[in-house]
Design an enzyme around this catalytic site. Structure first.
Site, PDB file in Angstrom:
ATOM      1  CB  ALA A 152      14.135  -1.563   5.875  1.00 54.58           C
ATOM      2  CD  GLN A 212      -1.985  -8.801   4.576  1.00 55.25           C
ATOM      3  OE1 GLN A 212      -2.813  -7.923   4.627  1.00 55.25           O
ATOM      4  NE2 GLN A 212      -0.733  -8.560   4.196  1.00 55.25           N
ATOM      5  CG  MET A 257      -1.904  -1.191   1.136  1.00 56.08           C
ATOM      6  SD  MET A 257      -3.448  -0.888   1.995  1.00 56.08           S
ATOM      7  CE  MET A 257      -2.858  -0.586   3.634  1.00 56.08           C
ATOM      8  NE  ARG A 266      -2.513   1.679   9.997  1.00 55.57           N
ATOM      9  CZ  ARG A 266      -2.965   0.675   9.239  1.00 55.57           C
ATOM     10  NH1 ARG A 266      -2.459  -0.531   9.374  1.00 55.57           N
ATOM     11  NH2 ARG A 266      -3.917   0.879   8.352  1.00 55.57           N
ATOM     12  CG  HIS A 310       7.007  -2.368   2.240  1.00 58.85           C
ATOM     13  ND1 HIS A 310       6.963  -1.285   3.083  1.00 58.85           N
ATOM     14  CD2 HIS A 310       5.776  -2.925   2.272  1.00 58.85           C
ATOM     15  CE1 HIS A 310       5.744  -1.183   3.599  1.00 58.85           C
ATOM     16  NE2 HIS A 310       5.005  -2.159   3.125  1.00 58.85           N
TER      17      HIS A 310
HETATM   18  O1  PAF Z   1      -0.144  -5.822   3.639  1.00 57.86           O
HETATM   19  C1  PAF Z   1      -0.548  -4.895   2.914  1.00 57.86           C
HETATM   20  O2  PAF Z   1       0.133  -3.879   2.703  1.00 57.86           O
HETATM   21  C2  PAF Z   1      -1.935  -4.993   2.291  1.00 57.86           C
HETATM   22  O3  PAF Z   1      -2.835  -5.615   3.147  1.00 57.86           O
HETATM   23  C3  PAF Z   1      -1.917  -5.672   0.909  1.00 57.86           C
HETATM   24  C4  PAF Z   1      -1.498  -7.124   1.012  1.00 57.86           C
HETATM   25  C5  PAF Z   1      -0.981  -4.924  -0.022  1.00 57.86           C
HETATM   26  C6  PAF Z   1      -3.330  -5.648   0.313  1.00 57.86           C
HETATM   27  O4  PAF Z   1      -3.782  -4.341   0.131  1.00 57.86           O
END
Ligand code: PAF
Length: 280
Positions: A36, A156, A31, A190, A38
């Site tokens: 780091a 998730q 998003m 966040r 990501h």
């Molecule tokens: O983890 C995230 O940043 C979001 O939940 C994702 C997997 C990109 C879906 O919008």
């Protein structure tokens, strides 16, 4: 040099071209407001494939009515530069209109029962439906061979694994290790909401997770471990959503039962909601 693509036809053409050449494609959905953690996912997926696509899309369907969709930080230039440095080949930038062609209200939704109903699912009703809805669409757009998700969002990842198994997406899912600040705070977009006085206290979560692990390994009953975890967080000024010990599939273990565990916490410090976990 990274290529930014904003039209679905162009993305499909690029990926088709790679596949014609026999190249394997990896995918890291995000998003934006990248850090780091990501970039480590991009490097991780790169080890499994020949080309990497990352998407930046702030997905409206996974935010609740009182959550931070409109104020979610958007940093496109830094995201593009960081992805490029990490070895990403294509940055996919869908719009809300192209992601949800019939509009957000009329969008077909994807619901994964079971694992999405507990913990985050109880605290953020509808959140995982939004995640599964957008991830399914992103998978259909990018058609990757491999996709990487961070272990910081432990639940998730479990939900996505079930989604992929149940809808039979031919995609290998890999989980990337949590990347932490020097004091143990898990990296998150966040974290920047934390005030100067809150920031050092936020690292308490990581310490409490370690205490929960140690208490469990010393034979303390689960209910007591969880109560101690909640109390330690409350003492540090957190409003606690949960502090729990679970099996890796997030079901509740019996006391004395052997096997791997994960401790998970969600707690708010001021206006900032933080989640973290520790596997052992
Ligand atoms: O983890 C995230 O940043 C979001 O939940 C994702 C997997 C990109 C879906 O919008």
């Amino acid at each position: 040099m990274i290529e930014t693509i904003t039209e679905l036809d162009a993305l499909r053409e690029r990926v088709r071209g790679w596949k014609r050449e026999g190249l394997r494609v990896g995918f890291v959905p995000t998003m934006g407001n990248l850090h780091a953690g990501h970039f480590s996912l991009v490097r991780l997926v790169r080890q499994h494939v020949d080309r990497v696509v990352s998407s930046v899309f702030v997905n409206p369907t996974q935010f609740g009515p009182n959550e931070d969709f409109t104020r979610y930080p958007r940093t496109p230039d830094a995201d593009t530069a960081g992805l490029s440095d990490a070895g990403c080949d294509v940055l996919w930038l869908p719009t809300v209109e192209s992601m949800y062609p019939f509009g957000v209200e009329l969008a077909s939704r994807v619901h994964v029962p079971g694992v999405s109903g507990v913990l985050e699912g109880e605290c953020r009703p509808g959140h995982f439906d939004g995640v599964c809805t957008v991830v399914s669409r992103l998978f259909n757009q990018v058609l990757p061979d491999v996709a990487a998700f961070g272990l910081k969002d432990y639940q998730q990842l479990a939900v996505i694994r079930q989604l992929v198994a149940d809808l039979q997406f031919p995609i290998e899912i890999i989980g990337g290790p949590i990347v932490r600040e020097a004091d143990g705070l898990a990296m998150s977009s966040r974290n920047q909401y934390l005030g100067a006085e809150e920031r050092p206290r936020a690292a308490t979560i990581h310490r409490v997770l370690g205490q929960m692990r140690d208490a469990h390994l010393a034979g303390t009953p689960r209910a007591q471990v969880e109560a101690q975890g909640r109390a330690a967080l409350a003492d540090a000024g957190f409003v606690v959503d949960y502090a729990v010990l679970r099996r890796p599939d997030l079901s509740e273990p019996a006391d004395g039962e052997p096997g791997p565990r994960v401790a998970l916490v969600a707690a708010r410090l001021g206006n900032t909601r933080l989640i973290d976990n520790l596997e052992f």
